[in-house]
Scaffold this motif. Structure first.
Motif, PDB file in Angstrom:
ATOM      1  N   VAL A 213       0.883  -1.179   0.000  1.00 46.97           N
ATOM      2  CA  VAL A 213       0.000   0.000   0.000  1.00 46.97           C
ATOM      3  C   VAL A 213       0.920   1.228   0.000  1.00 46.97           C
ATOM      4  CG1 VAL A 213      -1.657   1.255   1.431  1.00 46.97           C
ATOM      5  CG2 VAL A 213      -1.813  -1.257   1.231  1.00 46.97           C
ATOM      6  N   PRO A 214       0.724   2.276  -0.799  1.00 48.18           N
ATOM      7  CA  PRO A 214      -0.444   2.572  -1.627  1.00 48.18           C
ATOM      8  C   PRO A 214      -0.290   2.174  -3.094  1.00 48.18           C
ATOM      9  CG  PRO A 214       0.913   4.518  -1.462  1.00 48.18           C
ATOM     10  CD  PRO A 214       1.652   3.405  -0.753  1.00 48.18           C
ATOM     11  N   PHE A 215       0.557   1.229  -3.417  1.00 47.95           N
ATOM     12  CA  PHE A 215       0.781   0.847  -4.818  1.00 47.95           C
ATOM     13  C   PHE A 215       0.207  -0.514  -5.152  1.00 47.95           C
ATOM     14  CE2 PHE A 215       4.374   3.527  -3.420  1.00 47.95           C
ATOM     15  CZ  PHE A 215       4.126   4.633  -4.221  1.00 47.95           C
ATOM     16  N   ARG A 216      -0.596  -1.066  -4.271  1.00 49.01           N
ATOM     17  CA  ARG A 216      -1.153  -2.403  -4.455  1.00 49.01           C
ATOM     18  C   ARG A 216      -1.784  -2.527  -5.838  1.00 49.01           C
ATOM     19  NH1 ARG A 216      -4.998  -5.890  -0.259  1.00 49.01           N
ATOM     20  NH2 ARG A 216      -4.740  -7.816  -1.440  1.00 49.01           N
ATOM     21  N   GLY A 217      -1.419  -3.626  -6.560  1.00 47.92           N
ATOM     22  CA  GLY A 217      -1.973  -3.848  -7.892  1.00 47.92           C
ATOM     23  C   GLY A 217      -1.094  -3.273  -8.997  1.00 47.92           C
ATOM     24  N   LYS A 218      -0.165  -2.379  -8.650  1.00 41.60           N
ATOM     25  CA  LYS A 218       0.748  -1.827  -9.653  1.00 41.60           C
ATOM     26  C   LYS A 218       2.070  -2.597  -9.624  1.00 41.60           C
ATOM     27  CE  LYS A 218      -1.167   2.746  -9.853  1.00 41.60           C
ATOM     28  NZ  LYS A 218      -1.807   3.111  -8.574  1.00 41.60           N
TER      29      LYS A 218
END
Ligand SMILES: [Zn+2]
Length: 259
Positions: A213-218
């Motif tokens: 977090v805050p880049f989850r999924g990237k």
């Protein structure tokens, strides 16, 4: 020292996800991190990891066959690993282990045999191992309680229970924590992190996967280890710089060929 003093103890910079910007990314990482350990997952990725380690002072390699990459494993794979193991910048055998999540993986018996063969090789060269354990916690723990002795290890991206962590910590094994420890629904991993003796704690990213977090999924990259470490410092009530120094020391103690 780098800006953060942190190590990323587990990143796959060899991945295709970095093909377009690998060099500029690494130039930036060199300012932000003290070091990176890049494990291989098969022959070509292990060779790539060694190449990166030869090119960049602050990158170190590990070599091994990942449990998802065992189909068609070369008959001479142990000889290949032995040739890499003596390289001054190859600091571990990994990543190796058990993965019962994917149905298309080789059967458990095959995975266990190849895992144990690679552990024997690590012992022969006095190298630690980097362990991948997905949905195989029971068998993994049993192996370490009954068969596996005389090798140092890190359980990368540890996802086992608190009970399993207690058994492993008792034996002095290390625990790698990455982006998943920042996920809201992952209280279990945070409880383990709070329990684990501080001298057995490592940070990692598993880049390009599992961004914090805050880049989850990237796409993840080793620089994001800072987000995991800052989150952990808050959780553990520790000063960030102190935690960075402590986990850097742990990384170098485990991977003792790091200079
Ligand atoms: Zn990995």
């Amino acid at each position: 020292m780098s800006r953060t003093g942190l190590w990323d103890s587990h990143a796959h910079l060899d991945s295709d996800y970095f093909t377009d910007d690998r060099e500029e990314l690494i130039a930036k990482l060199q300012e932000d991190l003290d070091g990176i350990v890049n494990p291989g997952c098969d022959g070509p990725t292990s060779a790539f990891a060694v190449e990166l380690a030869e090119k960049y002072d602050f990158i170190y390699a590990a070599v091994g066959w990942h449990p998802e990459e065992l189909k068609g494993i070369p008959a001479d794979y142990l000889e290949q690993l032995a040739a890499w193991a003596v390289h001054p910048k190859v600091v571990a055998i990994g990543e190796i282990g058990l993965d019962y999540y994917w149905k298309e993986n080789e059967p458990k018996e095959v995975q266990q045999r190849i895992f144990l063969e690679q552990i024997d090789l690590a012992k022969q060269f006095d190298l630690p191992i980097i362990i991948h354990d997905r949905d195989a916690h029971g068998d993994m723990l049993e192996l370490f309680q009954k068969e596996v002795k005389g090798v140092q290890a890190v359980f990368h991206c540890f996802s086992g229970s608190l009970e399993m962590a207690k058994e492993l910590a008792k034996r002095g094994y290390y625990f790698g924590f990455g982006g998943t420890s920042t996920y809201k629904n992952n209280q279990k991993t945070r409880e383990v992190m709070q329990y684990v003796p501080k001298e057995l704690l490592l940070f990692e990213t598993d880049s390009p996967y599992l961004s914090p977090v805050p880049f989850r999924g990237k796409r993840n990259n080793p620089g994001y280890v800072e987000y995991t470490a800052r989150h952990a410092a808050e959780l553990l009530g520790m000063d960030f710089a102190e935690l960075a120094a402590l986990t850097a020391a742990n990384t170098k103690r485990l991977f003792k060929k790091i200079k």
